[in-house]
Design a protein around this motif. Structure first.
Motif, short mmCIF file in Angstrom:
data_model
loop_
_atom_site.label_atom_id
_atom_site.label_comp_id
_atom_site.label_asym_id
_atom_site.label_seq_id
_atom_site.Cartn_x
_atom_site.Cartn_y
_atom_site.Cartn_z
N ILE A 1 92.95 -19.66 -26.99
CA ILE A 1 91.63 -20.27 -27.20
C ILE A 1 90.59 -19.64 -26.28
CG2 ILE A 1 90.32 -22.40 -26.82
CD1 ILE A 1 92.74 -23.91 -27.98
N PHE A 2 90.96 -19.38 -25.03
CA PHE A 2 90.02 -18.72 -24.12
C PHE A 2 89.80 -17.26 -24.52
CE2 PHE A 2 90.54 -22.49 -21.72
CZ PHE A 2 89.48 -22.55 -20.82
N GLY A 3 90.81 -16.65 -25.13
CA GLY A 3 90.61 -15.40 -25.81
C GLY A 3 90.49 -14.15 -24.96
N HIS A 4 89.68 -13.22 -25.45
CA HIS A 4 89.63 -11.86 -24.93
C HIS A 4 89.30 -11.79 -23.44
CE1 HIS A 4 87.91 -7.80 -24.31
NE2 HIS A 4 88.82 -7.43 -25.19
N GLY A 5 88.37 -12.60 -23.00
CA GLY A 5 87.96 -12.55 -21.60
C GLY A 5 89.10 -12.88 -20.65
N LEU A 6 89.85 -13.92 -20.96
CA LEU A 6 90.97 -14.32 -20.11
C LEU A 6 92.11 -13.30 -20.23
CD1 LEU A 6 92.09 -16.43 -18.18
CD2 LEU A 6 93.02 -17.67 -20.15
N ILE A 7 92.36 -12.81 -21.43
CA ILE A 7 93.40 -11.80 -21.63
C ILE A 7 93.11 -10.56 -20.79
CG2 ILE A 7 94.34 -10.16 -23.33
CD1 ILE A 7 94.13 -12.43 -25.40
N LEU A 8 91.87 -10.11 -20.82
CA LEU A 8 91.48 -8.92 -20.08
C LEU A 8 91.63 -9.12 -18.58
CD1 LEU A 8 90.29 -6.09 -20.75
CD2 LEU A 8 88.04 -7.04 -20.23
N ARG A 9 91.34 -10.32 -18.10
CA ARG A 9 91.41 -10.60 -16.66
C ARG A 9 92.84 -10.83 -16.17
NH1 ARG A 9 87.73 -13.13 -13.27
NH2 ARG A 9 86.17 -12.05 -14.54
N PRO B 1 87.24 -21.78 -44.26
CA PRO B 1 86.06 -22.18 -43.48
C PRO B 1 86.45 -22.78 -42.13
CG PRO B 1 86.53 -23.83 -45.15
CD PRO B 1 87.52 -22.71 -45.37
N LEU B 2 86.98 -21.93 -41.26
CA LEU B 2 87.45 -22.38 -39.95
C LEU B 2 86.80 -21.57 -38.85
CD1 LEU B 2 91.30 -22.59 -40.64
CD2 LEU B 2 89.80 -24.55 -40.22
N LYS B 3 86.45 -22.25 -37.76
CA LYS B 3 86.07 -21.55 -36.55
C LYS B 3 87.34 -20.99 -35.91
CE LYS B 3 81.63 -22.51 -36.66
NZ LYS B 3 80.61 -21.46 -36.84
N ARG B 4 87.16 -20.04 -34.97
CA ARG B 4 88.34 -19.39 -34.40
C ARG B 4 89.24 -20.34 -33.64
NH1 ARG B 4 90.80 -17.08 -30.35
NH2 ARG B 4 89.37 -17.96 -28.84
N ILE B 5 88.67 -21.28 -32.89
CA ILE B 5 89.50 -22.15 -32.07
C ILE B 5 90.37 -23.09 -32.91
CG2 ILE B 5 89.43 -24.02 -30.36
CD1 ILE B 5 87.09 -22.57 -29.03
N PRO B 6 89.84 -23.79 -33.92
CA PRO B 6 90.73 -24.59 -34.78
C PRO B 6 91.77 -23.72 -35.49
CG PRO B 6 88.45 -25.25 -35.11
CD PRO B 6 88.42 -24.02 -34.26
N ALA B 7 91.38 -22.51 -35.88
CA ALA B 7 92.33 -21.61 -36.54
C ALA B 7 93.47 -21.25 -35.59
CB ALA B 7 91.61 -20.34 -37.00
N THR B 8 93.17 -21.09 -34.31
CA THR B 8 94.20 -20.79 -33.31
C THR B 8 95.21 -21.93 -33.21
OG1 THR B 8 92.61 -19.48 -32.04
CG2 THR B 8 94.60 -20.18 -30.90
N VAL B 9 94.72 -23.15 -33.22
CA VAL B 9 95.60 -24.32 -33.14
C VAL B 9 96.54 -24.37 -34.35
CG1 VAL B 9 95.69 -26.84 -33.08
CG2 VAL B 9 93.95 -25.61 -31.75
N ILE B 10 96.02 -24.07 -35.53
CA ILE B 10 96.84 -24.07 -36.75
C ILE B 10 97.92 -23.00 -36.66
CG2 ILE B 10 96.80 -23.61 -39.23
CD1 ILE B 10 94.01 -24.87 -39.28
#
Length: 474
Positions: free
Chosen positions: A166-174, A330-339
């Motif tokens: 959910i936190f995505g690219h920024g956290l992955i990169l760090r 029709p999903l935002k990225r965060i709900p899609a991640t949970v699914i």
């Protein structure tokens, strides 16, 4: 755009990333190609590599033969490296870039079945690894329920994984560079205790020759090749890099990040098997490794397995969430991640109760190449043919008659090559559950990887030169 909105879109170590498949503007590009090395290294310091390496010896190969197969399979990491360049070029995820290969409607089918299948398999396989290892450790501490303990471990690890995704690219990169270093230390320590048990003079109990030898080599290669061939999501990780980043640097960092740890620790898995023997794996590879380690290192290894699981599955869930969007839901990225996480966790729980870890890994990795090999071949051919010149805006233009509409929204070259390559792979596949007619005719030699990828690549190249591939980008 405000700074706060920028952080939410692109993601930082402290803010969830809301951007999904939307284009990344030049003003939001950041990072260096070499950052990709650690991002890809972290998921590949894996106990799956031990498992696949041991499998080569269990198939009857000599040690030197196993090492050559490992080296050959690791060379395939150049393919995810090549397609990673399309991420910065297009400024969006690979699940959108593939519209150029399959058409706007055809891509929805491709992403739904191919992208989701690959994502679900790897989510479940790596969660399965942490489930078995965590359950083994907890069993030594007195919590030995064979069903609920592995399920409990799966749920906890899955929850942490989804949060990171959910936190995505920024956290992955760090975080991933730190995770890569920690995992490297843990797995080197484990390897140090495994190596004294190696039988350097190992000879297979019944040395293989002729067709039987080539059958084992081909099956082992298929299992190993499924790992690099599955990373069709490599553009998703690279898409935030500046457009000016050299393609060769992107390809090299991605390929080396995956190949180096894969080669080293898959080789250690093969070495492990020479000392243990076929009968020694009856209790499972996790139990075998635990018996070799001092009491203090066993729990550390479990931590490493969990860290690796979280690293790999966070990346998989992150990119799979964008696949859902690319399908058109029709999903935002965060709900899609949970699914995505819920589906992967359900499959893992099923595998925990239905199979052993070694059997599940080998079987699913073999079947994976049926879709991943042809899909990777088509992507590589398309990227090189276009010289990575993908028009991000055109990829999102879904109006009839536009650049990637092709024939009613379907790309005949792409869909034909994909289906043909997949069919040939199935005919050439040799597993415990399915042996294709071509594999039977050749004495159970598994040619699914070379045959499927070559057929897909040749067909796509040939058909792309015809009027069937006409689009307004060329």
């Amino acid at each position: 755009m405000s700074l706060a909105q920028h952080d939410e879109d692109s993601g930082t170590a402290t803010h969830p990333e809301t951007r999904g498949i939307e284009l990344v503007s030049d003003s939001e590009r950041h990072g260096r190609a070499r950052d990709l090395f650690f991002i890809w290294a972290a998921p590949n310091f894996s106990i799956l590599n031990f498992t696949m390496g041991a499998t080569l010896i269990l198939l009857g190969l000599e040690l030197w033969q196993a090492l050559l197969v490992i080296a050959a399979a690791c060379c395939l990491w150049v393919l995810p490296g090549i397609i990673a360049v399309s991420g910065p070029a297009a400024g969006t995820s690979g699940s959108v870039v593939t519209r150029a290969m399959y058409g706007l409607r055809g891509n929805k089918v491709f992403v739904a079945f191919v992208g989701w299948f690959i994502g679900a398999v790897f989510l479940s396989l790596t969660w399965l690894a942490s489930s078995f290892m965590g359950a083994d450790l907890l069993g030594r501490l007195g919590l030995d329920d064979p069903v609920w303990v592995p399920i409990g471990v799966t749920v906890v690890v899955a929850a942490i994984t989804i949060v990171i995704a959910i936190f995505g690219h920024g956290l992955i990169l760090r975080v991933y560079p730190l995770v890569a270093v920690a995992l490297a230390v843990i797995f080197v320590l484990v390897a140090a205790f495994i190596l004294p048990t190696v039988d350097w003079q190992y000879t297979a109990p019944a040395p293989l020759t002729g067709i039987a030898l080539w059958s084992s080599i081909s099956i082992g290669f298929t299992i190993l090749a499924s790992n690099p061939l599955s990373y069709i999501n490599s553009p998703d990780i690279a898409r935030y890099l500046p457009r000016s980043t050299k393609p060769s640097h992107i390809a090299a960092a991605t390929a080396l990040g995956g190949a180096l740890p894969s080669f080293v620790f898959t080789s250690v898995g093969a070495l492990l098997a020479t000392g243990v023997g076929v009968d020694g794996f009856a209790a499972g590879i996790d139990a075998v490794i635990f018996e070799m380690l001092p009491s203090w290192l066993g729990p550390v290894l479990v931590v490493g397995v969990v860290l690796n699981t979280i690293a790999l599955n966070s990346m998989t869930a992150y990119t799979s969430s964008m696949s859902l969007q690319a399908i058109g839901l029709p999903l935002k990225r965060i709900p899609a991640t949970v699914i995505v996480g819920a589906v992967g966790m359900a499959l893992t729980i099923y595998l925990v109760t239905a199979s052993t870890f070694l059997d599940a890994v080998n079987l699913m990795m073999q079947f994976l190449v049926v879709v991943s090999g042809p899909a990777m071949a088509i992507y590589v051919v398309d990227a090189l043919r276009r010289r990575f010149a993908y028009d991000g805006l055109a990829l999102f233009d879904d109006r009839r008659g536009r650049a990637y509409w092709y024939s009613g929204g379907w790309s005949i070259p792409g869909m034909t090559a994909l289906l043909s390559g997949g069919l040939v792979s199935i005919l050439c596949l040799s597993t415990d559950l399915w042996v294709g007619p071509i594999a039977q005719a050749t004495g159970f030699i598994d040619l699914s990887v070379p045959a499927g990828t070559i057929v897909a690549a040749v067909l796509y190249t040939a058909l792309s030169r015809t009027s069937l591939a006409k689009d307004s980008t060329r």
